[in-house]
Write a protein that holds these residues in place. Structure first.
Motif, PDB file in Angstrom:
ATOM      1  N   LYS A 186       1.769  -1.347  -7.951  1.00 50.74           N
ATOM      2  CA  LYS A 186       1.716   0.085  -7.675  1.00 50.74           C
ATOM      3  C   LYS A 186       1.148   0.352  -6.284  1.00 50.74           C
ATOM      4  N   ASN A 187       1.834   1.190  -5.554  1.00 53.32           N
ATOM      5  CA  ASN A 187       1.361   1.615  -4.237  1.00 53.32           C
ATOM      6  C   ASN A 187       1.036   3.102  -4.265  1.00 53.32           C
ATOM      7  N   PHE A 188      -0.225   3.436  -4.031  1.00 57.65           N
ATOM      8  CA  PHE A 188      -0.638   4.835  -3.936  1.00 57.65           C
ATOM      9  C   PHE A 188      -0.633   5.260  -2.468  1.00 57.65           C
ATOM     10  N   SER A 189      -0.198   6.461  -2.226  1.00 58.04           N
ATOM     11  CA  SER A 189      -0.085   6.945  -0.843  1.00 58.04           C
ATOM     12  C   SER A 189      -1.441   7.047  -0.158  1.00 58.04           C
ATOM     13  N   ASP A 190      -2.519   7.231  -0.928  1.00 58.94           N
ATOM     14  CA  ASP A 190      -3.847   7.373  -0.333  1.00 58.94           C
ATOM     15  C   ASP A 190      -4.687   6.096  -0.454  1.00 58.94           C
ATOM     16  N   VAL A 191      -4.042   4.967  -0.816  1.00 60.92           N
ATOM     17  CA  VAL A 191      -4.746   3.680  -0.860  1.00 60.92           C
ATOM     18  C   VAL A 191      -3.922   2.668  -0.061  1.00 60.92           C
ATOM     19  N   PRO A 192      -4.064   2.655   1.269  1.00 61.00           N
ATOM     20  CA  PRO A 192      -3.305   1.694   2.081  1.00 61.00           C
ATOM     21  C   PRO A 192      -3.761   0.266   1.807  1.00 61.00           C
ATOM     22  N   GLY A 193      -2.938  -0.683   2.174  1.00 60.39           N
ATOM     23  CA  GLY A 193      -3.266  -2.079   1.935  1.00 60.39           C
ATOM     24  C   GLY A 193      -4.540  -2.516   2.622  1.00 60.39           C
ATOM     25  N   SER A 194      -4.929  -1.829   3.703  1.00 61.09           N
ATOM     26  CA  SER A 194      -6.136  -2.179   4.447  1.00 61.09           C
ATOM     27  C   SER A 194      -7.412  -1.613   3.814  1.00 61.09           C
ATOM     28  N   TYR A 195      -7.260  -0.749   2.812  1.00 62.98           N
ATOM     29  CA  TYR A 195      -8.431  -0.121   2.181  1.00 62.98           C
ATOM     30  C   TYR A 195      -9.246  -1.183   1.444  1.00 62.98           C
ATOM     31  N   TRP A 196     -10.574  -1.084   1.510  1.00 61.52           N
ATOM     32  CA  TRP A 196     -11.440  -2.150   1.014  1.00 61.52           C
ATOM     33  C   TRP A 196     -11.257  -2.441  -0.483  1.00 61.52           C
ATOM     34  N   ALA A 197     -10.851  -1.447  -1.269  1.00 57.02           N
ATOM     35  CA  ALA A 197     -10.696  -1.649  -2.712  1.00 57.02           C
ATOM     36  C   ALA A 197      -9.229  -1.694  -3.143  1.00 57.02           C
ATOM     37  N   SER A 198      -8.321  -1.851  -2.195  1.00 59.83           N
ATOM     38  CA  SER A 198      -6.896  -1.797  -2.514  1.00 59.83           C
ATOM     39  C   SER A 198      -6.490  -2.828  -3.572  1.00 59.83           C
ATOM     40  N   GLY A 199      -6.905  -4.079  -3.383  1.00 55.31           N
ATOM     41  CA  GLY A 199      -6.525  -5.131  -4.325  1.00 55.31           C
ATOM     42  C   GLY A 199      -7.071  -4.899  -5.709  1.00 55.31           C
ATOM     43  N   VAL A 200      -8.325  -4.448  -5.790  1.00 53.28           N
ATOM     44  CA  VAL A 200      -8.952  -4.176  -7.085  1.00 53.28           C
ATOM     45  C   VAL A 200      -8.231  -3.046  -7.807  1.00 53.28           C
ATOM     46  N   ILE A 201      -7.920  -1.978  -7.077  1.00 57.39           N
ATOM     47  CA  ILE A 201      -7.222  -0.833  -7.683  1.00 57.39           C
ATOM     48  C   ILE A 201      -5.844  -1.251  -8.180  1.00 57.39           C
ATOM     49  N   LYS A 202      -5.114  -2.040  -7.387  1.00 59.60           N
ATOM     50  CA  LYS A 202      -3.802  -2.530  -7.810  1.00 59.60           C
ATOM     51  C   LYS A 202      -3.909  -3.324  -9.115  1.00 59.60           C
ATOM     52  N   THR A 213      -4.446   9.828 -10.137  1.00 62.43           N
ATOM     53  CA  THR A 213      -4.684  11.244 -10.437  1.00 62.43           C
ATOM     54  C   THR A 213      -3.370  12.012 -10.442  1.00 62.43           C
ATOM     55  N   THR A 214      -2.363  11.456  -9.747  1.00 67.01           N
ATOM     56  CA  THR A 214      -0.981  11.921  -9.831  1.00 67.01           C
ATOM     57  C   THR A 214      -0.116  10.658  -9.801  1.00 67.01           C
ATOM     58  N   ALA A 215       1.195  10.830  -9.833  1.00 65.92           N
ATOM     59  CA  ALA A 215       2.091   9.677  -9.811  1.00 65.92           C
ATOM     60  C   ALA A 215       1.992   8.904  -8.501  1.00 65.92           C
ATOM     61  N   SER A 216       1.523   9.563  -7.435  1.00 66.94           N
ATOM     62  CA  SER A 216       1.510   8.904  -6.124  1.00 66.94           C
ATOM     63  C   SER A 216       0.129   8.797  -5.483  1.00 66.94           C
ATOM     64  N   THR A 217      -0.900   9.392  -6.109  1.00 67.90           N
ATOM     65  CA  THR A 217      -2.239   9.376  -5.499  1.00 67.90           C
ATOM     66  C   THR A 217      -3.290   8.836  -6.466  1.00 67.90           C
ATOM     67  N   PHE A 218      -4.333   8.243  -5.875  1.00 69.74           N
ATOM     68  CA  PHE A 218      -5.456   7.711  -6.657  1.00 69.74           C
ATOM     69  C   PHE A 218      -6.754   8.463  -6.388  1.00 69.74           C
ATOM     70  N   GLU A 219      -6.878   9.065  -5.238  1.00 67.21           N
ATOM     71  CA  GLU A 219      -8.113   9.749  -4.812  1.00 67.21           C
ATOM     72  C   GLU A 219      -9.317   8.808  -4.897  1.00 67.21           C
ATOM     73  N   PRO A 220      -9.304   7.730  -4.111  1.00 69.00           N
ATOM     74  CA  PRO A 220     -10.365   6.725  -4.214  1.00 69.00           C
ATOM     75  C   PRO A 220     -11.750   7.237  -3.849  1.00 69.00           C
ATOM     76  N   ASN A 221     -11.825   8.268  -2.999  1.00 64.07           N
ATOM     77  CA  ASN A 221     -13.127   8.747  -2.542  1.00 64.07           C
ATOM     78  C   ASN A 221     -13.646   9.946  -3.329  1.00 64.07           C
ATOM     79  N   ARG A 222     -12.940  10.321  -4.384  1.00 63.33           N
ATOM     80  CA  ARG A 222     -13.388  11.423  -5.224  1.00 63.33           C
ATOM     81  C   ARG A 222     -14.472  10.940  -6.186  1.00 63.33           C
ATOM     82  N   SER A 223     -15.466  11.785  -6.452  1.00 61.05           N
ATOM     83  CA  SER A 223     -16.515  11.423  -7.400  1.00 61.05           C
ATOM     84  C   SER A 223     -15.910  11.212  -8.789  1.00 61.05           C
TER      85      SER A 223
END
Length: 362
Positions: A186-202, A213-223
């Motif tokens: 899964k690729n989220f538009s707001d979690v680029p491959g360079s993001y520090w937690a990208s692999g864990v989220i995948k 949080t939607t079909a295309s977003t994860f909102e990694p920095n949201r509380s």
């Protein structure tokens, strides 16, 4: 080893004798999709398990008790003669999957029936003892992003799980249907491959532990809220989400109600008071660590050791959380945010929560 007719493989009583490992193993030729077993297979196996090995290297391990279950509810006349039919059929063509999902290896349709002497069939839909399924995977697959899924006749694939061992995914099944190994990248538009937690989220998304949080977003920095963190921990631990909410501020039918009930029953979460949970409140760092460490100890069956050096702001950590904060630091699950300080009342982001859950699982 005779094939009675096109697609049917006959198994004799002699072939159901257990070897020294407590298994009776039969190798099914490629032309066979239906395996015909003696009606008294459970008696012939005794305490052994039946291993069915397909030409595609998929393996079913079936306890003798599952064959005994086929007899339940049948009258004496229905038990006279007959046979047992086990279908292990490779499914032609790939199921309809999303753009982020890839089939690895073959998918299989599985079915277990008792065939009475008059030809009437009786299906076994649910097992009281689990059946083990082993499915080989393609060498190109990333096992961290793959799992075994149930493929319903209609609708989306349903997560089963399993573990990866030397090119094979292994899972416990409670019923037969169609199953396959699927890789979800899964690729989220707001979690680029360079993001520090990208692999864990995948990886956690592929294992159906975190969701977008939607079909295309994860909102990694949201509380993240107390309910959200509890839910993903319950999924990570494989707890059965059921029970009655123990708190007055959790409505029956809320998406998180069963998860909180399961976590409370397991002793992982407590309320903010005797009757309330505050599901929508942002979880504090000391709350998150405490809940995560309870989950860690439940998963590992033993307590962790609190041997970490104290944070500089240790005096501000609540007494009920301090031991768990030290344990988590000892395990490398948490670090201070700045100048060796923990900030116990600070909030955590969805990405930080994912990293914490990943650490508990590993």
């Amino acid at each position: 080893m005779p094939v009675e007719s096109a697609g049917t493989f006959n198994v004799t009583a002699d072939q159901l004798k257990a070897d020294g490992t407590g298994h009776a193993t039969i190798a099914v030729p490629e032309s066979a999709t239906v395996i015909k077993l003696p009606a008294n297979t459970d008696e012939l196996l005794g305490k052994a398990k039946l291993n069915v090995v397909t030409s595609g290297k998929a393996v079913l391990e079936i306890p003798a008790g599952v064959f005994t279950e086929l007899k339940k509810g049948l009258i004496a006349a229905q038990l006279q003669g007959g046979s047992i039919s086990l279908t292990v059929k490779p499914v032609a063509g790939a199921p309809a999957l999303g753009t982020d999902i890839k089939l690895s290896g073959r998918s299989y349709e599985l079915k277990l029936q008792r065939i009475a002497a008059d030809g009437t069939s009786y299906d076994l839909h649910q097992f009281s003892e689990p059946v083990t399924l082993r499915l080989p995977v393609d060498a190109s697959i990333n096992p961290k992003l793959a799992s075994i899924f149930y493929l319903p006749d209609s609708g989306t694939p349903e997560f089963v799980g399993g573990t990866y061992e030397n090119g094979v995914y292994v899972a416990q099944l409670s019923h037969f249907s169609s199953y396959a190994v699927l890789e979800i990248d899964k690729n989220f538009s707001d979690v680029p491959g360079s993001y520090w937690a990208s692999g864990v989220i995948k990886e956690l998304f592929a294992k159906q532990i975190v969701t977008g949080t939607t079909a295309s977003t994860f909102e990694p920095n949201r509380s993240i809220t107390r309910a959200e963190f509890t839910a993903i921990l319950v999924r990570a631990l494989g707890l059965k989400a059921e029970g009655t909410p123990a708190f007055t501020d959790i409505p029956t039918g809320a998406w998180y109600a069963d998860d909180v009930a399961a976590a409370y029953k397991a002793g992982i979460v407590q309320g903010v008071s005797g009757k309330t949970f505050s599901p929508g409140a942002n979880i504090t760092r000391e709350e998150m660590v405490t809940i995560a460490m309870r989950g860690y100890e439940l998963l590992n069956g033993k307590p962790a050791v609190a041997a970490a050096e104290p944070f500089k702001d240790e005096a501000t950590i609540s007494a009920w959380a301090l031991d768990n904060v030290k344990k988590a630091a000892s395990l490398g699950l948490i670090q201070g945010r700045a100048n060796g300080q923990f900030f116990p009342l600070g909030t955590s982001t969805r990405a930080e929560a994912a990293q914490m859950i990943y650490g508990v699982m590993k």
